[in-house]
Design an enzyme around this catalytic site. Structure first.
Site, PDB file in Angstrom:
ATOM      1  N   ARG A 182       0.557  14.458  13.297  1.00 25.38           N
ATOM      2  CA  ARG A 182       0.948  14.326  11.938  1.00 25.38           C
ATOM      3  C   ARG A 182       1.260  15.356  11.318  1.00 25.38           C
ATOM      4  NH1 ARG A 182      -1.023   8.726   9.734  1.00 25.38           N
ATOM      5  NH2 ARG A 182       0.784   8.634   8.377  1.00 25.38           N
ATOM      6  N   ARG A 213      -4.438  10.532   4.507  1.00 24.30           N
ATOM      7  CA  ARG A 213      -3.604  11.449   4.846  1.00 24.30           C
ATOM      8  C   ARG A 213      -2.420  11.617   3.310  1.00 24.30           C
ATOM      9  NH1 ARG A 213      -2.440  13.826   9.087  1.00 24.30           N
ATOM     10  NH2 ARG A 213      -0.463  14.019   8.509  1.00 24.30           N
ATOM     11  N   ASP A 224       4.561   0.459  11.896  1.00 20.07           N
ATOM     12  CA  ASP A 224       3.582  -0.222  11.561  1.00 20.07           C
ATOM     13  C   ASP A 224       3.362  -1.548  11.880  1.00 20.07           C
ATOM     14  OD1 ASP A 224       2.809   2.097  10.213  1.00 20.07           O
ATOM     15  OD2 ASP A 224       3.349   1.658   8.311  1.00 20.07           O
ATOM     16  N   ARG A 240      -8.711  -0.762   4.460  1.00 23.20           N
ATOM     17  CA  ARG A 240      -7.641   0.303   4.065  1.00 23.20           C
ATOM     18  C   ARG A 240      -6.569  -0.409   3.630  1.00 23.20           C
ATOM     19  NH1 ARG A 240      -6.003   4.614   7.817  1.00 23.20           N
ATOM     20  NH2 ARG A 240      -4.680   4.980   5.782  1.00 23.20           N
ATOM     21  N   LYS A 266       0.782  -1.189   0.124  1.00 21.76           N
ATOM     22  CA  LYS A 266      -0.004   0.088  -0.028  1.00 21.76           C
ATOM     23  C   LYS A 266       0.842   1.253  -0.031  1.00 21.76           C
ATOM     24  CE  LYS A 266      -1.792   1.642   4.106  1.00 21.76           C
ATOM     25  NZ  LYS A 266      -1.264   3.103   4.210  1.00 21.76           N
ATOM     26  N   ASN A 267       1.934   1.306   0.836  1.00 20.92           N
ATOM     27  CA  ASN A 267       2.670   2.462   1.135  1.00 20.92           C
ATOM     28  C   ASN A 267       3.563   2.694   0.065  1.00 20.92           C
ATOM     29  OD1 ASN A 267       1.046   3.154   3.121  1.00 20.92           O
ATOM     30  ND2 ASN A 267       2.535   2.908   4.793  1.00 20.92           N
ATOM     31  N   ILE A 275       8.087   7.105  17.114  1.00 25.04           N
ATOM     32  CA  ILE A 275       7.549   7.640  15.688  1.00 25.04           C
ATOM     33  C   ILE A 275       6.513   8.353  16.098  1.00 25.04           C
ATOM     34  CG2 ILE A 275       7.191   7.452  13.413  1.00 25.04           C
ATOM     35  CD1 ILE A 275       9.906   6.538  14.060  1.00 25.04           C
ATOM     36  N   CYS A 314      -4.747  12.578  13.165  1.00 23.22           N
ATOM     37  CA  CYS A 314      -5.492  11.398  13.042  1.00 23.22           C
ATOM     38  C   CYS A 314      -5.295  10.631  14.187  1.00 23.22           C
ATOM     39  CB  CYS A 314      -4.854  10.460  11.844  1.00 23.22           C
ATOM     40  SG  CYS A 314      -3.339   9.819  11.924  1.00 23.22           S
TER      41      CYS A 314
HETATM   42  N1  EPU Z   1       6.643  14.539  10.765  1.00 20.15           N
HETATM   43  C1  EPU Z   1       7.017  15.907  11.262  1.00 20.15           C
HETATM   44  N2  EPU Z   1       6.640  16.905  10.036  1.00 20.15           N
HETATM   45  C2  EPU Z   1       6.244  16.613   8.889  1.00 20.15           C
HETATM   46  C3  EPU Z   1       6.232  15.071   8.660  1.00 20.15           C
HETATM   47  C4  EPU Z   1       6.533  14.204   9.667  1.00 20.15           C
HETATM   48  O1  EPU Z   1       6.931  16.429  12.265  1.00 20.15           O
HETATM   49  O2  EPU Z   1       6.081  17.218   7.836  1.00 20.15           O
HETATM   50  C5  EPU Z   1       7.009  13.728  11.888  1.00 20.15           C
HETATM   51  C6  EPU Z   1       5.742  12.837  12.259  1.00 20.15           C
HETATM   52  O3  EPU Z   1       4.654  13.298  13.085  1.00 20.15           O
HETATM   53  C7  EPU Z   1       6.509  11.502  12.863  1.00 20.15           C
HETATM   54  C8  EPU Z   1       7.517  11.280  12.061  1.00 20.15           C
HETATM   55  O4  EPU Z   1       7.986  12.696  11.469  1.00 20.15           O
HETATM   56  O5  EPU Z   1       6.717  11.682  14.069  1.00 20.15           O
HETATM   57  C9  EPU Z   1       7.679  10.469  10.812  1.00 20.15           C
HETATM   58  O6  EPU Z   1       6.657  10.545  10.067  1.00 20.15           O
HETATM   59  P1  EPU Z   1       6.501  10.117   8.552  1.00 20.15           P
HETATM   60  O7  EPU Z   1       6.738  11.544   7.728  1.00 20.15           O
HETATM   61  O8  EPU Z   1       7.617   9.330   8.104  1.00 20.15           O
HETATM   62  O9  EPU Z   1       5.199   9.413   8.568  1.00 20.15           O
HETATM   63  P2  EPU Z   1       4.230   9.517   6.883  1.00 20.15           P
HETATM   64  O10 EPU Z   1       4.855   9.530   5.825  1.00 20.15           O
HETATM   65  O11 EPU Z   1       3.250  10.478   7.236  1.00 20.15           O
HETATM   66  C10 EPU Z   1       4.246   6.838   6.617  1.00 20.15           C
HETATM   67  C11 EPU Z   1       3.264   5.726   6.279  1.00 20.15           C
HETATM   68  C12 EPU Z   1       2.931   5.519   7.753  1.00 20.15           C
HETATM   69  C13 EPU Z   1       3.945   5.020   8.443  1.00 20.15           C
HETATM   70  C14 EPU Z   1       4.921   6.224   8.557  1.00 20.15           C
HETATM   71  C15 EPU Z   1       6.152   5.784   9.493  1.00 20.15           C
HETATM   72  C16 EPU Z   1       2.536   6.271   3.961  1.00 20.15           C
HETATM   73  C17 EPU Z   1       1.412   6.561   3.142  1.00 20.15           C
HETATM   74  N3  EPU Z   1       2.288   6.309   5.537  1.00 20.15           N
HETATM   75  O12 EPU Z   1       3.375   8.257   7.125  1.00 20.15           O
HETATM   76  O13 EPU Z   1       1.885   4.308   7.472  1.00 20.15           O
HETATM   77  O14 EPU Z   1       3.594   4.619   9.734  1.00 20.15           O
HETATM   78  O15 EPU Z   1       5.393   6.601   7.301  1.00 20.15           O
HETATM   79  O16 EPU Z   1       6.915   4.786   8.840  1.00 20.15           O
HETATM   80  O17 EPU Z   1       3.585   5.814   3.524  1.00 20.15           O
HETATM   81  C18 EPU Z   1       0.019   2.844   7.907  1.00 20.15           C
HETATM   82  O18 EPU Z   1       0.265   2.329   6.801  1.00 20.15           O
HETATM   83  O19 EPU Z   1      -0.637   2.275   8.529  1.00 20.15           O
HETATM   84  C19 EPU Z   1       0.851   4.061   8.273  1.00 20.15           C
HETATM   85  C20 EPU Z   1       0.404   4.667   9.221  1.00 20.15           C
END
Ligand code: EPU
Length: 426
Positions: A121, A92, A311, A405, A22-23, A333, A116
């Protein structure tokens, strides 16, 4: 609404085939916006999130056609560059269109996702990165309005914390920029490698795959993609933990063991026998004279890749509840990723949460009993499924749309492993 019923306490046996990730699927779909034409994405999982993303793409004027597991996206004629709140709030990852829309059109309007179930996030890294590339971002009416006249301009961008979708968004923004962009402290998740391979196949020039420093030499234009989505490492891990928790023996096929270094070590540390080939992982318990299974105590700390994935935190917690010892989880995280704890309590688990830490006092392999529970987010739900499969008696999980999802054909795959599981209307 549907609920999931599980008659637990039955070991899982056999083989289960893993779907596309998915990701990885979501950023790859977003990347098709970069080049006009017909793109082919293979091994595309059929999930609620991938269908929502197709709707988002159609909203821009993209035409789509699915044949088996191949998704064709025709991005020739786009007439819209706005991602509306209705779609973004349900997923998201919609924010992933920001980078490619800016690169191709110099204009995008994307709703801010809001909080969320697993934490605040924010998307400040995505916005800071775009601004470093010359984009002006304003916040109005809950939307990020991003604009630039002319092409984006390469620059150095440093992430305070490695962000998966942040890295993906800025990669997609930078491929058509003027000059060179360097992403420092970038995320290294395998899904990012999949995106880099796709973009380079389209004519991009990205160096540093699988490292935390990515160098992107901007090019003038890109050609349509034909590429394959990597196997879902989180789905793989979920089935491995489920088989382990029920005391079964099984093989997960069509997966990539190299993408799960930390989980496989943790499963070995618990006492399981893990055997890998290039595309399969077999899991089972060693034979013991007393026929008892002892789940050893193991601690986990979630970290960016290649550390233990957040995850797979909730799923491993379900296994820990069956341990004969005390196990500790440190979730680094997301600040609110213990929603499953209260539901696991209903099944007899003993877990104390203090901030980022959860202390699980295992009740042994017979410690969990079926109960009605509620799914709160995608991975929390899969933890409840594992707990329900391992527990004695009947577990009813409501709000299973969360599971849909991210887990393709969950009921059929579990049934194939011998589980007694079915859906019913609430
Ligand atoms: N963060 C910030 N600012 C930002 C972006 C992130 O402070 O602008 C922080 C977040 O709050 C968190 C950390 O950085 O503490 C890492 O978050 P990341 O941005 O890596 O998460 P994401 O890209 O929103 C993806 C996956 C998530 C997975 C996380 C961590 C996708 C679509 N989503 O989210 O997947 O948990 O990386 O590996 O790739 C899931 O599939 O259930 C899921 C939630």
């Amino acid at each position: 609404m549907e609920k999931l019923i599980i008659e637990g306490g039955k070991p899982l046996y056999g083989e289960v085939k893993i779907s596309g990730a998915k990701n990885a699927a979501l950023p790859l779909m977003a990347a098709t916006l970069l080049a006009p034409g017909r793109h082919f994405l293979r091994n595309m999982p059929n999930l609620r999130d991938t269908r929502t993303f197709v709707r988002l793409m159609e909203n821009f004027g993209v035409k789509s056609e699915r044949t088996g597991d191949v998704l064709m996206l025709d991005t020739t004629h786009l007439d819209h560059t706005e991602a509306p709140y209705d779609l973004v709030k349900t997923m998201r990852a919609s924010v992933l269109v920001l980078g490619p829309l800016m690169a191709r059109f110099g204009r995008a309007k994307v709703s801010l996702p809001g909080g969320c179930a697993i934490g605040a996030r924010p998307i400040n890294f995505h916005i800071m990165g775009l601004e470093r590339l010359g984009v002006t971002c304003t916040l109005e009416g809950g939307y990020v309005d991003a604009r630039i006249d002319g092409p984006l301009r390469g620059n150095v961008i440093y992430f305070d914390v490695p962000s998966v979708t942040g890295t993906e968004n800025l990669l997609m923004a930078a491929v058509l920029a003027e000059g060179t962009t360097v992403l420092k402290n970038a995320a290294r998740e395998p899904e990012i490698g999949n995106l880099i391979d796709m973009l380079n196949g389209m004519g991009a020039r990205i160096e540093g795959k699988d490292t935390d420093r990515l160098t992107i030499h901007g090019v003038k234009n890109l050609i349509p993609a034909d590429c394959s989505i990597i196997p879902d490492r989180i789905e793989t891990g979920t089935y491995l933990i489920a088989i382990a928790a029920t005391g079964g023996t099984g093989t997960v096929t069509n997966c990539n063991p190299a993408h799960l270094p930390s989980l496989l070590e943790k499963l070995r540390a618990v006492g399981l026998i893990i055997t890998e080939t290039e595309t399969t992982i077999a899991v089972g318990w060693p034979e013991r004279a007393d026929k008892r299974r002892v789940i050893g105590n193991v601690d986990i700390k979630t970290m960016p890749y290649p550390g233990y994935p957040t995850d797979l935190q909730a799923q491993f917690m379900a296994l820990m509840t069956l341990s004969s010892d005390t196990c500790v989880i440190n979730e680094t995280i997301f600040e609110n990723r213990f929603m499953h704890v209260a539901e696991l309590h209903r099944m007899g688990a003993r877990i104390r949460v203090d901030g980022h830490f959860a202390v699980v006092t295992g009740g042994g392999i017979d410690g969990m009993k079926g109960a009605p529970v509620m799914a709160t987010d995608l991975r929390a739900s899969s933890s409840l499924v594992i707990a329900g499969l391992a527990a004695s008696g009947r577990t009813e999980i409501s709000r299973i749309y969360h599971l849909e999802r991210g887990y393709e054909d969950l009921v059929d795959k579990l049934t194939g492993l011998g589980a007694k599981v079915w859906k019913e209307q609430e």
